[in-house]
Design a protein around this motif. Sequence first.
Motif, PDB file in Angstrom:
ATOM      1  N   PHE A 152      -1.197  80.447  21.355  1.00  0.00           N
ATOM      2  CA  PHE A 152      -2.758  80.358  21.512  1.00  0.00           C
ATOM      3  C   PHE A 152      -3.520  81.039  22.590  1.00  0.00           C
ATOM      4  O   PHE A 152      -4.258  81.555  22.348  1.00  0.00           O
ATOM      5  CB  PHE A 152      -3.213  78.546  21.879  1.00  0.00           C
ATOM      6  N   TYR A 153      -2.644  81.207  23.697  1.00  0.00           N
ATOM      7  CA  TYR A 153      -3.162  82.183  24.646  1.00  0.00           C
ATOM      8  C   TYR A 153      -3.236  83.734  24.309  1.00  0.00           C
ATOM      9  O   TYR A 153      -4.026  84.330  24.384  1.00  0.00           O
ATOM     10  CB  TYR A 153      -2.164  82.008  25.880  1.00  0.00           C
ATOM     11  N   TYR A 154      -2.249  83.977  23.798  1.00  0.00           N
ATOM     12  CA  TYR A 154      -2.156  85.397  23.253  1.00  0.00           C
ATOM     13  C   TYR A 154      -3.142  85.600  22.009  1.00  0.00           C
ATOM     14  O   TYR A 154      -3.623  86.779  21.879  1.00  0.00           O
ATOM     15  CB  TYR A 154      -0.818  85.876  22.599  1.00  0.00           C
ATOM     16  N   GLY A 155      -3.065  84.444  21.284  1.00  0.00           N
ATOM     17  CA  GLY A 155      -4.096  84.444  20.160  1.00  0.00           C
ATOM     18  C   GLY A 155      -5.427  84.884  20.580  1.00  0.00           C
ATOM     19  O   GLY A 155      -6.190  85.792  19.968  1.00  0.00           O
ATOM     20  N   LYS A 156      -5.887  84.301  21.806  1.00  0.00           N
ATOM     21  CA  LYS A 156      -7.157  84.545  22.140  1.00  0.00           C
ATOM     22  C   LYS A 156      -7.359  85.945  22.555  1.00  0.00           C
ATOM     23  O   LYS A 156      -8.480  86.665  22.661  1.00  0.00           O
ATOM     24  CB  LYS A 156      -7.501  83.505  23.270  1.00  0.00           C
ATOM     25  N   ASP A 175      -9.428  92.212  32.091  1.00  0.00           N
ATOM     26  CA  ASP A 175      -9.095  93.283  32.934  1.00  0.00           C
ATOM     27  C   ASP A 175      -7.641  93.054  33.171  1.00  0.00           C
ATOM     28  O   ASP A 175      -6.937  94.281  33.155  1.00  0.00           O
ATOM     29  CB  ASP A 175     -10.060  92.682  34.331  1.00  0.00           C
ATOM     30  N   LYS A 176      -7.216  91.757  33.511  1.00  0.00           N
ATOM     31  CA  LYS A 176      -5.614  91.642  33.758  1.00  0.00           C
ATOM     32  C   LYS A 176      -5.267  90.560  32.830  1.00  0.00           C
ATOM     33  O   LYS A 176      -5.997  89.618  32.482  1.00  0.00           O
ATOM     34  CB  LYS A 176      -5.487  91.336  35.286  1.00  0.00           C
ATOM     35  N   VAL A 177      -3.921  90.634  32.357  1.00  0.00           N
ATOM     36  CA  VAL A 177      -3.326  89.655  31.417  1.00  0.00           C
ATOM     37  C   VAL A 177      -1.792  89.205  32.182  1.00  0.00           C
ATOM     38  O   VAL A 177      -1.137  90.185  32.460  1.00  0.00           O
ATOM     39  CB  VAL A 177      -3.364  90.274  30.125  1.00  0.00           C
ATOM     40  N   ALA A 192      -9.754  89.052  21.719  1.00  0.00           N
ATOM     41  CA  ALA A 192     -10.998  89.591  22.438  1.00  0.00           C
ATOM     42  C   ALA A 192     -10.640  91.123  22.578  1.00  0.00           C
ATOM     43  O   ALA A 192      -9.776  91.683  22.301  1.00  0.00           O
ATOM     44  CB  ALA A 192     -10.673  89.144  23.826  1.00  0.00           C
ATOM     45  N   GLY A 193     -11.863  91.837  22.609  1.00  0.00           N
ATOM     46  CA  GLY A 193     -11.810  93.159  22.887  1.00  0.00           C
ATOM     47  C   GLY A 193     -11.510  93.756  24.045  1.00  0.00           C
ATOM     48  O   GLY A 193     -11.403  92.758  25.355  1.00  0.00           O
ATOM     49  N   ASN A 194     -10.958  94.858  24.324  1.00  0.00           N
ATOM     50  CA  ASN A 194     -10.348  95.231  25.601  1.00  0.00           C
ATOM     51  C   ASN A 194     -11.566  95.480  26.788  1.00  0.00           C
ATOM     52  O   ASN A 194     -10.954  95.051  27.771  1.00  0.00           O
ATOM     53  CB  ASN A 194     -10.128  96.877  25.594  1.00  0.00           C
TER      54      ASN A 194
END
Length: 197
Positions: A177-181, A191-193, A185-187
């Motif tokens: 779910f986290y990566y899906g969001k 900022d940080k992931v 999302a656009g770049n």
Amino acid sequence: MKTDFFREYFSIPNIMGYFRIILALLYIWVYYMTLEGAPYWPVIAIIVLSGLTDLLDGKIARRFNMVTDWGKMLDPIADKITIGAIILSLVFKYKIILPMILLYVVKEGYMAVAGMLLMKRGHKIEGAKFYGKFCTFTTYVILIAILLVPNINDTAVIVLIALNMMIMLYTLIRYIFYYGKLFAAGNEDLDKVNIIS
């Protein structure tokens, strides 16, 4: 340039990370030999040495300003290889651990692919989410508990492994779910992931 290369890839903490990977590979062979009648104490000694190295490399990196981007990746990679080695070795003795290997491979494979895709989008590595850290911690504790009691009965192993698999599955779902969001999302919105579980 040469100095930067050695600082990035061959700092003392990173060398300790490489050493942990070597220890993980050595561990598999030593554990297998115990099933052939070899002494059991080297198994525990290797795990203790690996744990101490893991503890020290982070402290040294922070204390002496040796934190590097490669080191941020290497440390969790060494963790995952060590955990994978322990899980794999225990299959030699407890076949019921096989499903845990499959789940572990799926989880780590997903994390690796998602992480690489995010890196290609230019996102910076920061570290684990809290549920990723909790999963790693509980996996270590459960596996070490099984290792420390070589005569543990199968029922106890089943209960511990089932508990660990539930935590792994929960962690995998949270990261999906986290990566899906993040991918949706656009770049410009990111900022940080955190991309290491």
